[in-house]
Design an enzyme around this catalytic site. Structure first.
Site, short mmCIF file in Angstrom:
data_model
loop_
_atom_site.label_atom_id
_atom_site.label_comp_id
_atom_site.label_asym_id
_atom_site.label_seq_id
_atom_site.Cartn_x
_atom_site.Cartn_y
_atom_site.Cartn_z
N SER A 1 -12.94 -4.53 -7.68
CA SER A 1 -12.90 -4.35 -6.23
C SER A 1 -13.87 -3.26 -5.83
CB SER A 1 -11.48 -3.95 -5.79
OG SER A 1 -11.44 -3.65 -4.41
N THR B 1 -5.33 2.70 -7.65
CA THR B 1 -6.66 2.57 -7.03
C THR B 1 -7.54 3.72 -7.50
OG1 THR B 1 -5.70 1.44 -5.14
CG2 THR B 1 -7.88 2.41 -4.83
N ARG C 1 -8.40 -8.18 4.47
CA ARG C 1 -8.50 -8.36 5.92
C ARG C 1 -7.89 -9.67 6.41
NH1 ARG C 1 -13.21 -5.93 4.20
NH2 ARG C 1 -13.71 -3.87 5.05
N LYS D 1 -7.32 -0.73 -10.12
CA LYS D 1 -8.01 -1.37 -8.99
C LYS D 1 -9.23 -0.56 -8.58
CE LYS D 1 -7.29 -2.89 -4.20
NZ LYS D 1 -8.04 -1.99 -3.33
N GLY E 1 -12.47 -9.07 -2.27
CA GLY E 1 -13.67 -8.73 -1.51
C GLY E 1 -14.35 -9.96 -0.97
N GLY E 2 -14.18 -10.20 0.33
CA GLY E 2 -14.95 -11.26 0.99
C GLY E 2 -14.42 -12.66 0.81
N GLN F 1 0.88 -0.18 -4.79
CA GLN F 1 -0.45 0.45 -4.95
C GLN F 1 -0.31 1.96 -4.81
OE1 GLN F 1 -2.37 1.69 -1.93
NE2 GLN F 1 -3.69 2.75 -3.40
N HIS G 1 -13.30 -2.13 -2.76
CA HIS G 1 -12.46 -1.68 -1.64
C HIS G 1 -12.90 -2.35 -0.33
CE1 HIS G 1 -9.50 1.77 -1.17
NE2 HIS G 1 -9.60 1.37 0.08
N SER H 1 0.83 -1.20 0.00
CA SER H 1 0.00 0.00 0.00
C SER H 1 0.86 1.25 0.00
CB SER H 1 -0.89 0.01 1.25
OG SER H 1 -1.52 1.27 1.38
N TYR I 1 -2.35 5.81 -4.91
CA TYR I 1 -3.44 6.78 -5.06
C TYR I 1 -2.83 7.96 -5.79
CZ TYR I 1 -6.20 4.39 -1.43
OH TYR I 1 -6.94 3.47 -0.71
C1 LIG Z 1 -7.69 -2.03 6.70
C2 LIG Z 1 -7.73 -1.88 5.21
C3 LIG Z 1 -6.89 -0.98 4.59
C4 LIG Z 1 -6.93 -0.86 3.20
N1 LIG Z 1 -6.04 -0.03 2.60
C5 LIG Z 1 -6.02 0.06 1.25
C6 LIG Z 1 -5.07 0.86 0.61
O1 LIG Z 1 -4.20 1.48 1.23
N2 LIG Z 1 -5.11 0.92 -0.75
C7 LIG Z 1 -6.05 0.24 -1.48
O2 LIG Z 1 -6.06 0.34 -2.71
N3 LIG Z 1 -6.96 -0.55 -0.89
C8 LIG Z 1 -6.96 -0.66 0.46
N4 LIG Z 1 -7.86 -1.48 1.06
C9 LIG Z 1 -8.76 -2.31 0.24
C10 LIG Z 1 -8.11 -3.67 -0.06
O3 LIG Z 1 -7.07 -3.54 -0.98
C11 LIG Z 1 -9.11 -4.67 -0.65
O4 LIG Z 1 -9.74 -4.09 -1.77
C12 LIG Z 1 -10.16 -5.19 0.33
O5 LIG Z 1 -9.62 -5.28 1.64
C13 LIG Z 1 -10.66 -6.55 -0.12
O6 LIG Z 1 -11.64 -7.04 0.72
P1 LIG Z 1 -11.39 -8.11 1.91
O7 LIG Z 1 -10.78 -7.30 3.03
O8 LIG Z 1 -12.75 -8.58 2.20
O9 LIG Z 1 -10.45 -9.17 1.39
C14 LIG Z 1 -7.84 -1.62 2.45
C15 LIG Z 1 -8.69 -2.53 3.09
C16 LIG Z 1 -8.64 -2.67 4.45
C17 LIG Z 1 -9.55 -3.68 5.11
C1 LIG Z 2 -5.12 5.25 4.51
C2 LIG Z 2 -6.34 4.81 3.76
C3 LIG Z 2 -6.53 5.72 2.61
C4 LIG Z 2 -6.19 3.39 3.36
C5 LIG Z 2 -7.42 2.80 2.73
O1 LIG Z 2 -7.56 2.74 1.55
C6 LIG Z 2 -8.45 2.21 3.57
O2 LIG Z 2 -8.43 2.38 4.80
O3 LIG Z 2 -9.36 1.59 3.01
#
Ligand SMILES: Cc1cc2nc3c(=O)[nH]c(=O)nc-3n(C[C@H](O)[C@H](O)[C@H](O)COP(=O)(O)O)c2cc1C
Ligand SMILES: CC(C)CC(=O)C(=O)O
Length: 347
Positions: free
Chosen positions: A242, A155, A299, A220, A276-277, A127, A244, A105, A129
């Site tokens: 995704s 993303t 997660r 993404k 996702g999931g 990844q 997210h 990330s 932004y």
């Molecule tokens: C705690 C957390 C932080 C995340 N941070 C980012 C991130 O920094 N950049 C990003 O593109 N997606 C981020 N995501 C989204 C994940 O890349 C991903 O799309 C998502 O967690 C998939 O779902 P799942 O948690 O059910 O596997 C984050 C998700 C979580 C749960």
């Molecule tokens: C720091 C955040 C922008 C990270 C993220 O994408 C998230 O928490 O879902």
């Protein structure tokens, strides 16, 4: 020792500061999409074949020139040091041992150079932004390139940050003292810029990135087939379905339900990834059967990290690997590449 990813979540929940658990677990709005992602997999049934003499299944995959020994990648998640003192370094070591790909990330709490140094054998993608200051964006891209990242995952589902009520309730709006987003350092200096999520980001920025780097671009956060088609016109190397993890726009459909239309729109031109999931090997098998080239988990990796650091992440990835192999064996398949939509029934 937790025997399933859901058990890992329970252990992680006990160990984490409640505000940090809620940051990791939570989603936007009423968390309709968070629940939908997992529930959609449960509504899909698998219809196996018998007596195929398939032998032990092969599950490796090569994506954009990167080899993964299993079709499960580590999705980018922010702030790993909230889960473990070693943070992203621990995650990367477990990923190297599992032979898969970690998408680091931009909001990592360890600099991408230090993640790479900590796990020399790990395949890393980065990844991003897109930041409105394109000179700053370019500086970040150059750091990722120099650190050896093999693809750039942009993303695009975050023109604004999702509203997550759990974060508001807990007052979680900053990292603790001594922790920060190390990839946001300003020009090699000591100050760190805040991440800007801008509604002005457009396809022009994707074009600018295309010109800026030779790294393959992965988009993404694609959920609409029309955007998947546009992504191809703009020269992306992979489309990553995704929502997210339900943390951006609430009530977007479950990703596995969106997948078939995106696969149809892409028509094999580039790989399609999805997250996702995903909590079980059977979820992975369903997504691949519906046309994904690989999946990613967010997660589950954080739960492994919070439960037992590097070992916990290794165990989570190992569980998924074993479950995918087992499910393929029970489906009568010799390879994850033999998966096809006929295996999946809606129930
Ligand atoms: C705690 C957390 C932080 C995340 N941070 C980012 C991130 O920094 N950049 C990003 O593109 N997606 C981020 N995501 C989204 C994940 O890349 C991903 O799309 C998502 O967690 C998939 O779902 P799942 O948690 O059910 O596997 C984050 C998700 C979580 C749960
Ligand atoms: C720091 C955040 C922008 C990270 C993220 O994408 C998230 O928490 O879902």
């Amino acid at each position: 020792m937790p025997a399933t990813i859901r058990e890992f979540e329970a252990v992680a929940r006990d160990r984490l500061d409640p505000a940090h658990y809620d940051y990791f677990a939570g989603g936007a709005g009423d968390e309709v999409t968070v629940r939908a992602n997992e529930a959609a997999f449960a509504r899909l049934a698998l219809l196996p074949r018998v007596l195929r003499g398939a032998g032990s299944p092969e599950i490796g995959v090569t994506l954009l020139g990167s080899r993964a020994e299993m079709p499960v990648l580590v999705a980018p998640t922010a702030f790993h040091r909230l889960a473990d003192p070693e943070g992203e370094k621990a995650t990367a070591r477990a990923v190297a041992a599992a032979g898969t790909i970690m998408i680091v990330s931009m909001a990592a709490t360890v600099a991408v150079e230090d993640v790479a140094a900590a796990a020399p054998g790990a395949t890393l993608w980065f990844q991003l932004y897109v930041q409105p200051d394109m000179a700053f964006t370019e500086a970040i891209v150059r750091r990722a390139e120099a650190a050896g990242c093999a693809a750039l995952v942009v993303t695009v589902d975050s023109p604004a940050r999702g509203r997550r009520d759990r974060e508001v309730r807990r007052g979680f709006d900053d990292l603790p003292e001594g922790m920060r987003c190390e990839n946001l350092r300003d020009d090699g200096g000591e100050s760190v810029r805040p991440i800007v999520m801008s509604p002005a980001i457009s396809w022009e920025h994707v074009d600018a990135l295309r010109r800026m780097t030779r790294l393959p671009l992965v988009l993404k956060g694609v959920t609409h087939p029309a955007d998947a088609r546009l992504a191809l016109e703009h020269g992306v190397s992979a489309v990553y379905v995704s929502n997210h993890g339900g943390r951006q726009l609430d009530t977007v459909p479950a990703t596995v339900d969106l997948l078939p239309d995106i696969v149809a729109a892409v028509r094999g031109a580039v790989p399609v990834l999805v997250d996702g999931g995903i909590r079980r090997g059977t979820d992975v098998v369903k997504a691949l059967a519906l046309g994904a080239s690989a999946v990613a988990v967010g997660r589950p990796v954080v739960w492994g990290l919070a439960a037992d650091g590097e070992c916990g992440v290794a165990r989570v990835l190992g569980l998924l690997r074993d479950e995918v192999e087992h499910a393929l064996t029970l489906c009568g398949l010799a390879s994850s590449h033999d998966l096809e939509p006929g295996l999946v029934r809606r129930c």
